[in-house]
Scaffold this active site. Sequence first.
Site, PDB file in Angstrom:
ATOM      1  N   ARG A   1      10.691  -3.220  -8.769  1.00  0.00           N
ATOM      2  CA  ARG A   1       9.359  -2.632  -8.643  1.00  0.00           C
ATOM      3  C   ARG A   1       8.847  -2.170 -10.011  1.00  0.00           C
ATOM      4  O   ARG A   1       9.557  -1.517 -10.774  1.00  0.00           O
ATOM      5  CB  ARG A   1       9.389  -1.456  -7.669  1.00  0.00           C
ATOM      6  CG  ARG A   1       9.929  -1.810  -6.283  1.00  0.00           C
ATOM      7  CD  ARG A   1       9.025  -2.807  -5.557  1.00  0.00           C
ATOM      8  NE  ARG A   1       7.689  -2.286  -5.397  1.00  0.00           N
ATOM      9  CZ  ARG A   1       7.319  -1.436  -4.431  1.00  0.00           C
ATOM     10  NH1 ARG A   1       8.217  -0.992  -3.562  1.00  0.00           N
ATOM     11  NH2 ARG A   1       6.080  -1.018  -4.335  1.00  0.00           N
TER      12      ARG A   1
ATOM     13  N   PRO B   1       0.826  -1.198   0.000  1.00  0.00           N
ATOM     14  CA  PRO B   1       0.000   0.000   0.000  1.00  0.00           C
ATOM     15  C   PRO B   1       0.862   1.251   0.000  1.00  0.00           C
ATOM     16  O   PRO B   1       1.967   1.265   0.514  1.00  0.00           O
ATOM     17  CB  PRO B   1      -0.794  -0.129   1.301  1.00  0.00           C
ATOM     18  CG  PRO B   1       0.066  -0.958   2.182  1.00  0.00           C
ATOM     19  CD  PRO B   1       0.744  -1.935   1.272  1.00  0.00           C
ATOM     20  N   GLU B   2       0.338   2.299  -0.614  1.00  0.00           N
ATOM     21  CA  GLU B   2       1.044   3.571  -0.634  1.00  0.00           C
ATOM     22  C   GLU B   2       0.486   4.449   0.477  1.00  0.00           C
ATOM     23  O   GLU B   2      -0.456   4.072   1.188  1.00  0.00           O
ATOM     24  CB  GLU B   2       0.916   4.193  -2.015  1.00  0.00           C
ATOM     25  CG  GLU B   2       1.388   3.218  -3.088  1.00  0.00           C
ATOM     26  CD  GLU B   2       1.594   3.809  -4.465  1.00  0.00           C
ATOM     27  OE1 GLU B   2       1.843   5.026  -4.578  1.00  0.00           O
ATOM     28  OE2 GLU B   2       1.538   3.040  -5.447  1.00  0.00           O
TER      29      GLU B   2
ATOM     30  N   ASN C   1       4.583   2.505  -6.207  1.00  0.00           N
ATOM     31  CA  ASN C   1       4.702   2.306  -7.651  1.00  0.00           C
ATOM     32  C   ASN C   1       3.727   3.147  -8.462  1.00  0.00           C
ATOM     33  O   ASN C   1       4.071   3.687  -9.509  1.00  0.00           O
ATOM     34  CB  ASN C   1       4.480   0.831  -7.998  1.00  0.00           C
ATOM     35  CG  ASN C   1       5.713   0.001  -7.775  1.00  0.00           C
ATOM     36  OD1 ASN C   1       6.801   0.527  -7.607  1.00  0.00           O
ATOM     37  ND2 ASN C   1       5.541  -1.304  -7.771  1.00  0.00           N
TER      38      ASN C   1
ATOM     39  N   LYS D   1       3.988   4.826   5.075  1.00  0.00           N
ATOM     40  CA  LYS D   1       3.321   3.534   4.954  1.00  0.00           C
ATOM     41  C   LYS D   1       3.151   2.836   6.302  1.00  0.00           C
ATOM     42  O   LYS D   1       2.741   1.671   6.356  1.00  0.00           O
ATOM     43  CB  LYS D   1       4.105   2.645   3.988  1.00  0.00           C
ATOM     44  CG  LYS D   1       4.196   3.250   2.579  1.00  0.00           C
ATOM     45  CD  LYS D   1       4.993   2.377   1.639  1.00  0.00           C
ATOM     46  CE  LYS D   1       5.112   3.017   0.259  1.00  0.00           C
ATOM     47  NZ  LYS D   1       5.844   2.163  -0.698  1.00  0.00           N
TER      48      LYS D   1
END
Length: 280
Positions: A270, A2-3, A193, A55
Amino acid sequence: MPEGDSIHHAARRIGRVVLGGPLDRVVTPSPRTAPRGWDRRLAGREVVALDPRGKHLLIRFDDGLVLHSHLRMTGSWRVRPAPGGTGPDLAVTARPGAPARRGAGRGGRPYSARTWLVLGRGEQDVLQIGGPFLELRTSAQVAGDPRLAALGPDLCAEAFDADRAVARLRQDDPTRPVGDALLDQRSVAGIGNVWKSEGCFAAAIDPWRPLGRTTDDELHAILAAVRPGIRRCAVEGTHLRPKHVYGKQGRPCPRCGTTIRSAAMGDDNRTTSWCPGCQR
């Protein structure tokens, strides 16, 4: 993974359940957490604050204890009806853009062994499921945690120092691709990402360009492109993230028509998406 907007949004959803009075239920269904005695230590305690940092999520209790969570790739926070409750079943997950899931019905569902922790008030529960990192710590331990101390400015936070974030990026390896450098939470916290790819696209900057050949103004442009959107998603939900290039490999660029590409970047491989036609 998760961002930052996922974690900030999760904190808002969780807060609606756990803030405002003592907890009615604390359950540790997982064999990984049951022996730790968290149910006894947190029984009757009151959550006084939810503190998202990049995060990481810190859930603070009235006795000074703090739950420290990092979902990494597999964890999720969920809000659902308690056993016997009638409210909706809402998911706060690690998957970008995942919709809320409903249909638990009256009485909810039994807790699975993948549920590390349940915090309940009234007719709703907050569940931490499948998280690889969840620790109950003291305020002093959290204050001295080098991972938290090393975090760069948080793009989702109300106050954000872009000059400080750029200065931290400048301390990185100048040969590192700028897209990869943006993922380093020690420089700027919250970017993953999706926002890396979309921010570079919005600023028309090739994410593979070495950091040393990216100007301060260009770094500021990327951060300025990301901040309004990531802040909005932190409040309203990650389904509002832009989808110009991320996950669009093989499709035409919405700006110039060139075929969008996607490739693994950095030591962690990534995924990065970009347009080779208009990102230079």
